[in-house]
Design a protein around this motif. Structure first.
Motif, PDB file in Angstrom:
ATOM      1  N   ARG A  77       0.877  -1.137  -0.042  1.00  0.00           N
ATOM      2  CA  ARG A  77      -0.051  -0.047  -0.095  1.00  0.00           C
ATOM      3  C   ARG A  77       0.836   1.224  -0.063  1.00  0.00           C
ATOM      4  O   ARG A  77       0.435   2.047  -0.743  1.00  0.00           O
ATOM      5  N   TRP A 124       2.363   1.608  -3.381  1.00  0.00           N
ATOM      6  CA  TRP A 124       1.297   1.997  -4.622  1.00  0.00           C
ATOM      7  C   TRP A 124       0.999   3.265  -4.265  1.00  0.00           C
ATOM      8  O   TRP A 124       0.852   4.092  -5.243  1.00  0.00           O
ATOM      9  N   SER A 125       0.972   4.077  -3.264  1.00  0.00           N
ATOM     10  CA  SER A 125       0.504   5.339  -3.103  1.00  0.00           C
ATOM     11  C   SER A 125       1.708   6.175  -3.551  1.00  0.00           C
ATOM     12  O   SER A 125       1.271   7.188  -4.018  1.00  0.00           O
ATOM     13  N   TYR A 126       2.886   5.910  -3.680  1.00  0.00           N
ATOM     14  CA  TYR A 126       3.771   6.412  -4.338  1.00  0.00           C
ATOM     15  C   TYR A 126       3.866   6.353  -5.649  1.00  0.00           C
ATOM     16  O   TYR A 126       4.278   7.184  -6.659  1.00  0.00           O
ATOM     17  N   SER A 151       1.823   3.894  -8.018  1.00  0.00           N
ATOM     18  CA  SER A 151       0.772   3.783  -8.764  1.00  0.00           C
ATOM     19  C   SER A 151       0.700   2.785  -9.993  1.00  0.00           C
ATOM     20  O   SER A 151       0.095   3.225 -11.130  1.00  0.00           O
ATOM     21  N   HIS A 160     -10.299   6.982  -5.887  1.00  0.00           N
ATOM     22  CA  HIS A 160      -9.043   6.435  -6.206  1.00  0.00           C
ATOM     23  C   HIS A 160      -8.452   7.297  -7.246  1.00  0.00           C
ATOM     24  O   HIS A 160      -7.424   7.698  -7.098  1.00  0.00           O
ATOM     25  N   LEU A 179      -7.224  10.593  -5.495  1.00  0.00           N
ATOM     26  CA  LEU A 179      -6.159  10.196  -4.641  1.00  0.00           C
ATOM     27  C   LEU A 179      -4.843  10.238  -5.501  1.00  0.00           C
ATOM     28  O   LEU A 179      -4.031  10.778  -4.788  1.00  0.00           O
ATOM     29  N   GLN A 180      -4.943   9.821  -6.665  1.00  0.00           N
ATOM     30  CA  GLN A 180      -3.851   9.644  -7.473  1.00  0.00           C
ATOM     31  C   GLN A 180      -3.471  11.166  -7.919  1.00  0.00           C
ATOM     32  O   GLN A 180      -2.251  11.478  -8.366  1.00  0.00           O
ATOM     33  N   PRO A 236       2.562  12.421  -3.755  1.00  0.00           N
ATOM     34  CA  PRO A 236       2.825  10.911  -2.913  1.00  0.00           C
ATOM     35  C   PRO A 236       2.945  11.031  -1.534  1.00  0.00           C
ATOM     36  O   PRO A 236       2.209  10.286  -0.890  1.00  0.00           O
ATOM     37  N   ARG A 241      -0.786  11.113  -0.516  1.00  0.00           N
ATOM     38  CA  ARG A 241      -1.340   9.901  -0.748  1.00  0.00           C
ATOM     39  C   ARG A 241      -1.065   8.902   0.381  1.00  0.00           C
ATOM     40  O   ARG A 241      -2.177   8.123   0.799  1.00  0.00           O
ATOM     41  N   ILE A 242       0.188   8.913   0.786  1.00  0.00           N
ATOM     42  CA  ILE A 242       0.544   7.723   1.785  1.00  0.00           C
ATOM     43  C   ILE A 242       0.075   7.847   3.015  1.00  0.00           C
ATOM     44  O   ILE A 242      -0.408   7.049   3.509  1.00  0.00           O
ATOM     45  N   THR A 271      -3.742   7.089   2.729  1.00  0.00           N
ATOM     46  CA  THR A 271      -4.021   5.518   2.590  1.00  0.00           C
ATOM     47  C   THR A 271      -3.800   4.894   4.070  1.00  0.00           C
ATOM     48  O   THR A 271      -4.547   3.894   4.401  1.00  0.00           O
TER      49      THR A 271
END
Length: 160
Positions: free
Chosen positions: A19, A22-24, A26, A99, A102-103, A107, A110-111, A114
């Protein structure tokens, strides 16, 4: 830290690792590579871990640094996907607008979003995990919420 303990701790943190990556990043392939590289580096540098109870923040810092390295390399090169038939670890479609919004966040935002909303970590746990001051976590959450609200409001107004 012996191999069995390292493997057990890494396995326990597996979802969190993915996770965070992914938050960094994608991107499924980059996420998998970053997690794997971070685990390899952590294993090689396990002698520098001073205390077993600091394993999670220590590993997260290695992973975050690895993700930042991937992002730096990504800026230098342009990639064109060769095929799109691989399995995805993306969130389900029912949360697609959120989602996508969030993108659009940084980053760092986002982290924390998340970890706070998806994984249910407290702000203090996020601060400890990422080795960032608690005040910084609060600021990032506040600014991410504000920005997310603005993004979603604009998208909603466009659909009405």
């Amino acid at each position: 830290m012996d191999a069995q303990t390292f493997q057990a701790e890494a396995k326990r943190l597996e979802k969190l690792l993915y996770r965070v990556a992914w938050s960094y990043l994608s991107n499924d392939r980059d996420v998998e590579d970053a997690v794997q590289d971070a685990l390899i580096k952590a294993w090689e540098k396990r002698g520098s871990l001073r205390s077993a109870d600091k394993f999670r923040p220590w590993l997260m810092q290695i992973l975050v640094n690895q993700c930042k390295n991937v992002l730096r390399k990504r800026r230098k090169w342009s990639f064109f996907p060769l095929e799109e038939d691989t399995a995805s670890v993306e969130p389900p479609e029912d949360g697609a607008p959120v989602h996508e919004a969030l993108q659009k966040l940084k980053p760092e935002q986002r982290i924390v979003m998340t970890l706070f909303y998806v994984d249910g970590y407290t702000m203090q746990e996020i601060a400890d995990t990422l080795s960032i001051p608690l005040g910084t976590i609060k600021t990032r959450l506040h600014s991410a919420r504000k920005q997310l609200k603005q993004i979603l409001l604009v998208e909603w107004e466009e659909t009405v």
